[in-house]
Design a protein around this motif. Structure first.
Motif, short mmCIF file in Angstrom:
data_model
loop_
_atom_site.label_atom_id
_atom_site.label_comp_id
_atom_site.label_asym_id
_atom_site.label_seq_id
_atom_site.Cartn_x
_atom_site.Cartn_y
_atom_site.Cartn_z
N THR A 89 46.96 19.40 -28.33
CA THR A 89 47.42 18.27 -27.27
C THR A 89 49.01 18.24 -27.44
O THR A 89 49.59 18.56 -28.06
N GLY A 90 49.36 17.29 -26.45
CA GLY A 90 50.71 17.23 -26.55
C GLY A 90 51.39 16.68 -27.70
O GLY A 90 52.19 17.23 -28.37
N PRO A 91 50.84 15.53 -28.36
CA PRO A 91 51.35 15.01 -29.53
C PRO A 91 50.80 15.66 -30.77
O PRO A 91 51.76 15.70 -31.72
N ASN A 92 49.87 16.61 -30.66
CA ASN A 92 49.50 17.25 -32.09
C ASN A 92 49.90 18.82 -32.20
O ASN A 92 49.80 19.43 -33.24
N ARG A 93 50.54 19.29 -31.10
CA ARG A 93 50.82 20.67 -31.00
C ARG A 93 51.97 20.99 -32.00
O ARG A 93 51.80 22.06 -32.81
N ILE A 94 53.03 20.36 -32.31
CA ILE A 94 53.87 20.61 -33.25
C ILE A 94 53.25 20.53 -34.75
O ILE A 94 53.51 21.28 -35.65
N PRO A 95 52.60 19.25 -35.03
CA PRO A 95 52.05 19.16 -36.25
C PRO A 95 50.90 20.35 -36.57
O PRO A 95 50.74 20.67 -37.74
N TYR A 96 50.44 20.79 -35.68
CA TYR A 96 49.32 21.86 -35.90
C TYR A 96 50.16 23.18 -36.28
O TYR A 96 49.83 23.83 -37.24
N LEU A 97 51.43 23.37 -35.73
CA LEU A 97 52.29 24.42 -36.06
C LEU A 97 52.76 24.31 -37.42
O LEU A 97 52.62 25.30 -38.28
N LEU A 98 53.22 23.09 -37.85
CA LEU A 98 54.04 23.15 -39.04
C LEU A 98 53.09 22.80 -40.06
O LEU A 98 53.29 23.28 -41.43
N THR A 99 51.81 22.42 -39.80
CA THR A 99 50.86 22.52 -41.09
C THR A 99 49.98 23.85 -41.35
O THR A 99 49.03 23.99 -42.04
N GLY A 100 50.36 24.74 -40.45
CA GLY A 100 49.92 26.17 -40.59
C GLY A 100 48.47 26.25 -39.97
O GLY A 100 48.02 27.26 -40.13
N LYS A 101 48.03 25.60 -39.20
CA LYS A 101 46.88 25.55 -38.29
C LYS A 101 46.99 26.82 -37.48
O LYS A 101 45.79 27.08 -36.96
N VAL A 102 48.18 26.94 -36.76
CA VAL A 102 48.42 28.18 -35.92
C VAL A 102 49.51 28.76 -36.24
O VAL A 102 50.35 28.07 -36.89
N ASP A 103 49.55 30.11 -35.97
CA ASP A 103 50.80 30.77 -36.15
C ASP A 103 51.92 30.59 -35.20
O ASP A 103 53.05 30.52 -35.94
N VAL A 104 51.57 30.33 -33.90
CA VAL A 104 52.71 30.19 -33.19
C VAL A 104 52.00 29.11 -32.02
O VAL A 104 50.63 28.85 -31.99
#
Length: 273
Positions: A89-104
């Motif tokens: 989602t808009g709010p969680n996309r950067i947290p997903y990246l920073l916590t390693g849930k996605v590569d990019v």
């Protein structure tokens, strides 16, 4: 006192050790910095919005689709690994990246100075353009040509601000409560032209193909970049090389034509890797 201080240090050390143990797996994931690391785990994991058409949508069979999905699939193809697209989602996309849930992230993330403090951005792969939409037969080609004409915009929007700054004094800017009302004014002939994003413009063209609407000129561009964690320098180099290749060979332009009905914006093609 000495005993108290010593005890506090011991407790603090124990907590840090526990935290390191708890997040050890996460740290290992987040430290994957290169294409080799991604190939080692067997897939490229990409975060993507699915509620921002035409960049991100959900297909009839429930899978991520749209411009960003096609870019994500193309990236994995060039890397030679399967892709795992993770809806964000808009709010969680950067947290997903920073916590390693996605590569990019290929998630319609506009490049801004504030966001650049959190993530590393690739060269632009897309852009949201604010411009003037009017029938193809309209003689309007530049802002000065709006003299004496009526233009619809959503009140207090980016297009309102951008158009107001350049429109002739005798242009009649008609402000509506939202994009939907402004679009209806254009379709009904209440206004001669419409200040609008290229995303909404494509939706209008699909709704009323017989009207032959076209973007007459661009007022403002907001480029979008693929986002990575800071420090992923090797992977960032690969991503920029990938974008340079697909811009030059036409693969990225074909995706843009498919989903937005136009060639890549100049703000994208003018960038160099």
């Amino acid at each position: 006192m000495a005993f108290t201080v010593t005890r506090r240090l011991i407790v603090a050390g124990a907590l840090l050790t526990a935290a390191a143990t708890a997040f050890g797996g996460l740290t290992a994931t987040a430290n994957a910095q290169s294409v080799e690391d991604i190939k080692g785990k067997g897939k490229l994991t990409i975060g993507m919005l699915v509620d921002f058409p035409p960049f991100g949508i959900t297909s009839a069979d429930g899978k991520p689709d749209g411009y960003d999905a096609d870019v994500a699939k193309l990236m994995a193809k060039h890397m030679g690994v399967p892709v795992d697209i993770v809806p964000v989602t808009g709010p969680n996309r950067i947290p997903y990246l920073l916590t390693g849930k996605v590569d990019v992230l290929v998630a319609s993330l506009g490049v801004t100075p504030e966001r650049a403090k959190q993530v590393a951005f690739s060269e632009p792969y897309a852009a949201i353009e604010i411009g003037l939409l009017a029938p193809q037969k309209s003689p309007v080609k530049k802002a000065e040509d709006l003299s004496g004409k009526s233009v619809g915009v959503a009140r207090a929007s980016t297009q309102d601000q951008s158009l107001t700054a350049v429109a002739p004094k005798d242009a009649r800017i008609m402000r509506f409560d939202d994009d939907a009302s402004a679009v209806q004014a254009l379709l009904s002939g209440q206004v001669d032209a419409l200040g609008v994003s290229n995303v909404v413009a494509q939706q209008i063209k699909t709704m009323a193909p017989q009207a032959n609407y076209e973007m007459k000129f661009v007022l403002k561009s907001q480029v979008q970049g693929i986002a990575l964690r800071q420090g992923q320098d090797k992977l960032l180099g690969w991503v920029n090389g990938f974008l340079d290749t697909v811009k030059k060979n036409g693969e990225l332009n074909a995706i843009h034509q498919k989903w937005l009905g136009t060639d890549l914006p100049a703000a994208v093609t003018a960038s160099k890797s």
